[in-house]
Design a protein around this motif. Structure first.
Motif: not given
Ligand SMILES: [Zn+2]
Length: 217
Positions: A29-30, A36-38, A46-48, A64-70
């Protein structure tokens, strides 16, 4: 991403199949956040990685799936890449533009189950090799032999080149012959070996020699 299957192109079956997921794993996780948890409003990437199986032939896939989120807001897939099986073959480095283009067409045709065009484009790669090395002769067979005589290719590569030429001729001129998948695949393999030898490895060796040459002055 709750899912249990994905639609993927199986190169063995030559069609799109509903592949069954058998394993899913996350890469690192980048995030800009220190933890990130706080910091729940910090972006993360991240990548899945997903392993799947073809329901028809049991061949594996790796996606490989690149994911981006909040966190707690959204998560989206920004890129999906099938890492295995590799759909198109890599264009051999240091090949002239005309050869690279023919090779790309050969590879794409094969993947689309168009075996005659694949064989014809492999033959065109041979013609490109002949042009690049100034082959002489009134037809492709004679030109290939002239390359062998000049030491550009050795005897075995010349045999392989002639087999590609013959398959390419059948594909181009003989309407009664249907090019089998196996023959088209072999033509691609032999062409790839030839291109690697005459362009990629030749150039690589020249650079190696330049690097190793003692300074003379
Ligand atoms: Zn399959």
């Amino acid at each position: 991403m709750a899912r249990s299957s994905q639609d993927l192109f199986c190169t063995q079956c030559n069609l799109v199949v509903v592949a069954r997921e058998i394993a899913v794993g996350h890469g690192d996780l980048r995030s800009d956040a220190i933890n990130p948890l706080d910091e729940i409003d910090a972006e993360y990437r991240s990548e899945v990685y997903t392993v799947l199986i073809c329901p028809r032939c049991a061949s594996p896939f790796l996606v490989r799936e690149s994911i981006w989120g909040i966190p707690a807001e959204f998560e989206t897939v920004t890129d999906t890449t099938v890492l295995y099986p590799q759909l198109s073959r890599v264009v051999p480095a240091d090949a002239p533009e005309s050869v690279s283009r023919a090779w790309d067409q050969a590879s794409k045709s094969f993947n689309a189950a168009l075996y005659e065009p694949a064989a014809i484009m492999c033959r065109r790669c041979l013609e490109g090799v002949c042009v690049a090395f100034g082959a002489t002769g009134r037809n492709l067979a004679a030109k290939l032999d002239s390359l062998a005589s000049a030491g550009v290719i050795d005897t075995r590569l010349n045999e392989w080149a002639h087999s590609v030429r013959v398959v390419g001729n059948e594909a181009a001129h003989d309407v009664s012959v249907a090019i089998e998948k196996e023959d088209a695949r072999d033509a691609l393999d032999f062409t790839e070996a030839l291109l690697l030898y005459v362009f990629t490895l030749r150039r690589k060796f020249e650079r190696f020699q330049e690097r190793r040459r003692p300074q003379s002055d």
